[in-house]
Design a protein around this motif. Structure first.
Motif, PDB file in Angstrom:
ATOM      1  N   THR A  34     -13.071   1.911   6.823  1.00  0.00           N
ATOM      2  CA  THR A  34     -12.283   1.743   8.049  1.00  0.00           C
ATOM      3  C   THR A  34     -10.795   1.872   7.717  1.00  0.00           C
ATOM      4  N   VAL A  35     -10.123   2.779   8.420  1.00  0.00           N
ATOM      5  CA  VAL A  35      -8.687   3.007   8.205  1.00  0.00           C
ATOM      6  C   VAL A  35      -7.942   2.578   9.461  1.00  0.00           C
ATOM      7  N   ASN A  36      -7.093   1.567   9.324  1.00  0.00           N
ATOM      8  CA  ASN A  36      -6.295   1.086  10.448  1.00  0.00           C
ATOM      9  C   ASN A  36      -5.011   1.896  10.584  1.00  0.00           C
ATOM     10  N   ALA A  37      -4.627   2.164  11.833  1.00  0.00           N
ATOM     11  CA  ALA A  37      -3.359   2.849  12.078  1.00  0.00           C
ATOM     12  C   ALA A  37      -2.200   1.922  11.731  1.00  0.00           C
ATOM     13  N   LEU A  38      -1.089   2.515  11.311  1.00  0.00           N
ATOM     14  CA  LEU A  38       0.104   1.706  11.025  1.00  0.00           C
ATOM     15  C   LEU A  38       0.595   1.052  12.321  1.00  0.00           C
ATOM     16  N   PRO A  39       1.101  -0.174  12.237  1.00  0.00           N
ATOM     17  CA  PRO A  39       1.554  -0.872  13.447  1.00  0.00           C
ATOM     18  C   PRO A  39       2.635  -0.079  14.188  1.00  0.00           C
ATOM     19  N   LYS A  40       2.651  -0.263  15.492  1.00  0.00           N
ATOM     20  CA  LYS A  40       3.673   0.387  16.312  1.00  0.00           C
ATOM     21  C   LYS A  40       5.014  -0.318  16.118  1.00  0.00           C
ATOM     22  N   PHE A  71       6.278   0.788   4.725  1.00  0.00           N
ATOM     23  CA  PHE A  71       5.349  -0.220   5.225  1.00  0.00           C
ATOM     24  C   PHE A  71       4.653  -0.885   4.053  1.00  0.00           C
ATOM     25  N   ASP A  72       4.693  -2.223   4.012  1.00  0.00           N
ATOM     26  CA  ASP A  72       4.055  -2.996   2.955  1.00  0.00           C
ATOM     27  C   ASP A  72       2.689  -3.465   3.456  1.00  0.00           C
ATOM     28  N   PRO A  73       1.584  -2.872   2.948  1.00  0.00           N
ATOM     29  CA  PRO A  73       0.257  -3.262   3.463  1.00  0.00           C
ATOM     30  C   PRO A  73      -0.145  -4.677   3.079  1.00  0.00           C
ATOM     31  N   LYS A  74       0.410  -5.220   1.998  1.00  0.00           N
ATOM     32  CA  LYS A  74       0.058  -6.589   1.607  1.00  0.00           C
ATOM     33  C   LYS A  74       0.586  -7.601   2.611  1.00  0.00           C
TER      34      LYS A  74
END
Length: 614
Positions: free
Chosen positions: A289-295, A397-400
């Motif tokens: 599952t790949v989530n889109a980057l936040p708006k 963007f920092d995914p952590k």
């Protein structure tokens, strides 16, 4: 007495030599400990200490987590060889213990010590992972090794298989995933004949180089212990959001099996023969599952995902006009380093800026894509004054932490002084006319006439007042004025950076296209499209007098139309740029991409713009 003195000197010499040799040998002493990385509970294994010198007084640490079945047993191995007249020797002394561990877990064996020539040496400490017994092993008292288990103890579907192991199954776009393919088996695998792994559509990929000397390691999985080995490791960077399925594949292995021709004969084991059998192992598709980057990404975000640091340096804050300054911008960290776009530096309009140089120092490993990316700008100030180079932003963007972060370079002030070494190119004024030398005409003594008219008038025509006299002043003056006008014109043209850039735009664009042609011949897609994009943006920046930092498709379209380019040419420009930028970063290039076709489009477009722009 003299002989006795000589003998004493010789004896002293040999004693010193032996002492030196002993010291040298002591410096080369090696004392090591060796044991398996993983074992099964209640199964026996060896702990071996090895020293390469005569030794004594071995002291091993307490091992409360292990049972000592036997030991130490001592063995010695010594050899002497003569190679090309040179004598070499080797010596090893081993101390072997047989151990077992009653309980599963991870345990540490502390260093042991030993004495060599009166000096103490210690080994390294060891970490051993103790695995629980097989489910089937709990039904009887089997104490054999994992590799010797019969196939009846484990279901046939679980005897040999491939595991695709993902470091994560839920990630953000551009966040790295480590995918490891491991072979699990209880068979005696002697070779891996062939492997077919899937295509990774929708991902940017970086394969990790595996050690050619890797070997099988014992692991416990689903209640059973297997010999395992890593077949392939790869970093995946998902480019699109949603559910992405990675296809399955096949691996062909060669297994050595026993031909038991004597049935239950108790002596059959002495007469067994072996046969190599080929097996094909398949593994199934996997979905992540790949989530889109936040708006709400900050302005300036260009797709950088990971954890990064930003640093910038300036070579000098005070320079003279026409002296170059170097500004370096460095991005380091862990993330999609090869895909990120570096922050752009905006130099003052009076600076001549060269194409930036990019240097990558990136390593791909199981820890991800780590390292740094550095862009180096070289700029030349043409005029004296105080100039400011504003700070540039780098957004990632920092995914952590699941949030956007913004870093900034320093703002620099550059003091530019007049160039003291500059020499004047103006011509010097012409020298005055040389005086005419007195000439001796005829004889020195002449007849003197009598009477009132002595005929003493001048016999040589006067130069003063003649046409040649005036021309000797007028012509040099005209030449001086003409040279002065030419030099002033050149100075104005050189001072007008806009005109200089405009005149050289087409030449620089053609030069960049030549670089693209070389990449096209080499089949280097990424650098080819990078050169095409640089040629188009560089041409428009010079032709329209727009700094590279302020270039955008919107303001370029507007200025091209104002300069006389048709709407069709402008639309072609935007389309070619979009196609090249997409092809440059697309992980998989489909058949619609053609390097030669895109090269011809770019060259034709620059020619059309050169003819259309006023």
């Amino acid at each position: 007495m003299r002989k006795t003195g000589n003998l004493k000197k010789i004896g002293l010499f040999w004693c010193l030599l032996i002492a030196c040799s002993t010291t040298l040998l002591a410096d080369e002493v090696s004392f090591t400990a060796e044991a398996p990385q993983s074992v099964v509970a209640n199964q026996q294994f060896k702990l071996v200490y090895t020293v390469n010198r005569e030794s004594k007084d071995l002291r091993v640490p307490d091992m409360p987590d292990f049972d000592i079945i036997m030991g130490p047993s001592t063995s010695r191995q010594q050899s002497v060889q003569f190679i090309n007249g040179q004598q070499t020797s080797s010596f090893k002394q081993k101390y072997t213990y047989i151990l077992s561990a009653p309980n599963a877990g991870t345990y540490t064996i502390q260093p042991a010590s030993i004495s060599v020539n009166g000096k103490k040496y210690t080994s390294q400490k060891l970490t051993i992972k103790v695995l629980p017994p097989d489910k089937a092993s709990e039904l009887d008292n089997n104490t054999g090794s994992s590799a010797s288990r019969t196939s009846s103890r484990i279901p046939s579907s679980k005897q040999t298989f491939i595991r695709p192991i993902f470091s994560k199954t839920k990630v953000y776009q551009q966040e790295a995933i480590l995918l490891t393919y491991e072979l699990y088996t209880i068979d005696n695998v002697v070779n891996i004949a062939d492997a077919k792994f899937p295509e990774y559509n929708g991902f940017y990929t970086e394969e990790i180089e595996l050690s050619p000397t890797r070997s099988f390691v014992l692991k416990n999985y689903d209640g059973y212990n297997y010999n395992t080995i890593v077949l392939k490791q790869i970093l995946l960077f998902p480019q699109n959001a949603g559910e992405i399925t990675i296809d399955g594949g096949t691996v062909d292995i060669i297994v050595r099996v026993v031909n038991n021709q004597y049935g239950n004969n108790p002596f059959a084991g002495y007469f067994d023969t072996y046969q190599d059998v080929k097996k094909r192992i398949t593994f199934k598709p996997t979905t992540i599952t790949v989530n889109a980057l936040p708006k709400g990404a900050p302005s300036g975000f260009n797709g950088a995902v990971g954890q990064f640091n930003l640093k910038s340096t300036l070579s000098a804050a005070e320079v003279s006009a026409n002296d170059a300054v170097t500004l370096k911008v460095n991005v380091s960290g862990n993330g999609n380093l090869k895909l990120l776009k570096m922050p752009e530096i905006k130099f003052p309009a009076d600076f001549e800026v060269y194409d930036p140089k990019v240097d990558n120092n990136i390593k791909v490993s199981t820890n991800g894509m780590t390292g740094s990316k550095t862009v180096e700008y070289i700029a030349i100030p043409r005029f004296a004054g105080s100039f400011t180079v504003p700070s540039a932003q780098f957004v990632y963007f920092d995914p952590k932490e699941a949030k956007y972060k913004t870093l900034q370079t320093e703002e620099y002030t550059i003091q530019v002084s007049p160039n003291a070494n500059k020499t004047s190119t103006a011509p010097t004024a012409p020298a005055g006319v040389n005086k005419e030398k007195v000439k001796n005409i005829g004889n020195d003594i002449r007849f003197i006439r009598n009477g009132g008219d002595a005929g003493l008038g001048s016999t040589v025509a006067s130069f003063y007042g003649t046409d040649a006299y005036y021309m000797a002043y007028v012509i040099p003056l005209l030449v001086f004025v003409l040279v002065l006008l030419v030099l002033q014109k050149q100075a104005r043209e050189n001072a007008n950076l806009v005109r200089v850039k405009n005149k050289r735009a087409n030449k620089l664009a053609r030069k960049r296209l030549k670089s693209a042609a070389l990449y096209m011949k080499a089949g280097d897609k990424e650098h080819f499209y990078e050169a095409i994009v640089q040629a188009l943006w560089g041409y428009t920046a010079d032709k329209l007098n727009i700094s590279l930092a302020n270039l955008s498709k919107d303001n370029v379209q507007e200025k091209l139309l104002l300069k006389g380019a048709t709407k069709e040419i402008v639309d072609n420009f935007v389309q070619i740029l979009s196609d090249c930028e997409y092809a440059r970063y697309a992980p998989i290039v489909d058949e619609s991409f053609s390097l030669e076709k895109d090269y011809n489009k770019a060259a034709e477009l620059i020619g059309q713009l050169e003819n259309a722009i006023k």
